[in-house]
Design a protein around this motif. Structure first.
Motif: not given
Ligand SMILES: C[S@@+](CC[C@H](N)C(=O)[O-])C[C@H]1O[C@@H](n2cnc3c(N)ncnc32)[C@H](O)[C@@H]1O
Length: 214
Positions: A8, A11, A55, A57-58, A63, A79-80, A83, A103-104, A121-124, A128
């Motif tokens: 991540w 990414y 939120e 994975g913000c 948002n 998690v990153a 970010q 981590e979520a 939004i396109f997140g955990p 998960t």
């Molecule tokens: C595709 S990005 C979307 C970011 C944001 N929600 C957006 O719409 O711009 C996915 C995000 O989720 C975070 N992420 C992925 N798995 C996660 C987890 N298990 N716990 C927390 N964050 C996570 C990643 O680091 C990344 O910033």
């Protein structure tokens, strides 16, 4: 987990920052889809003023900043670590908005009744195992709380899709709207709506948008 965090981080390093102003001239907004200036707005969540919002994975917090500007008390986790740094650099002065590196599932553990709204939004919610995540979200929400998330729909193409360069490290749970509804109802969510909204033009792919209440 280190490999997932590192994936991540890579990414995050490749992402272009969100524009300062959208097509409507707004400086903050919620974007549920993979397309700019498209899809539902924050009303999907119901009224947010005074509500405790989390939120998952913000990312850079764009948002969530909009919800804080509307008067919500917002926590964004990602998690990153980079970010969080970007989110704080851009939105650190907005009242009622904090960011954490977490981590979520770890963050959600032992947080009963901590939030009124949880979004992803396109997140955990996509990355998960729902057998783990959904009960944790459910217990973290207050009665009448809202959980909403979006991600790409499952592909009709049987070949594996590679939306992320890190697809071999990051797992994805690609369910249909019908499957998501069943999973949420099994986890004791109510008033579940799940569907795929159309892309802005007929060539593209839609967006799966799910909403449920406690
Ligand atoms: C595709 S990005 C979307 C970011 C944001 N929600 C957006 O719409 O711009 C996915 C995000 O989720 C975070 N992420 C992925 N798995 C996660 C987890 N298990 N716990 C927390 N964050 C996570 C990643 O680091 C990344 O910033």
């Amino acid at each position: 987990m280190e490999a997932v965090t590192a994936a991540w981080e890579r990414y995050a390093a490749g992402r272009t920052p969100r524009r300062d102003v959208n097509a409507a001239g707004a400086t903050t907004w919620v974007n549920w889809t993979q397309y700019p200036d498209h899809g539902p707005d924050e009303s999907l969540l119901g009224p947010v003023c005074g509500r405790r919002v989390l939120e998952l994975g913000c990312g850079t917090g764009c948002n969530l900043a909009h919800l804080a500007m509307l008067g919500a008390q917002c926590v964004g986790i990602d998690v990153a670590p980079s970010q969080r740094a970007k989110a704080e650099a851009r939105w650190g002065t907005v009242p009622g908005l904090t960011f954490q590196t977490a981590e979520a599932t770890e963050f959600l553990t032992d947080r009963p009744d901590n939030f009124d709204v949880v979004l992803s939004i396109f997140g955990p919610a996509w990355f998960t195992d729902p057998a783990t995540l959904l009960p944790l979200v459910r217990q973290a929400l207050s009665a009448g709380g809202v959980f909403a998330f979006s991600h790409r729909p499952p592909s009709a193409d049987p070949r594996p899709r590679q939306p992320l360069r890190e697809a071999r490290t990051v797992s994805r749970w690609d369910y249909s709207p019908h499957e998501w509804a069943a999973l949420l109802e099994s986890a004791r969510f109510t008033h579940v709506t799940a569907g795929i909204i159309d892309p802005p033009d007929s060539e593209g792919e839609g967006t799966l948008v799910v909403r449920a209440e406690t």
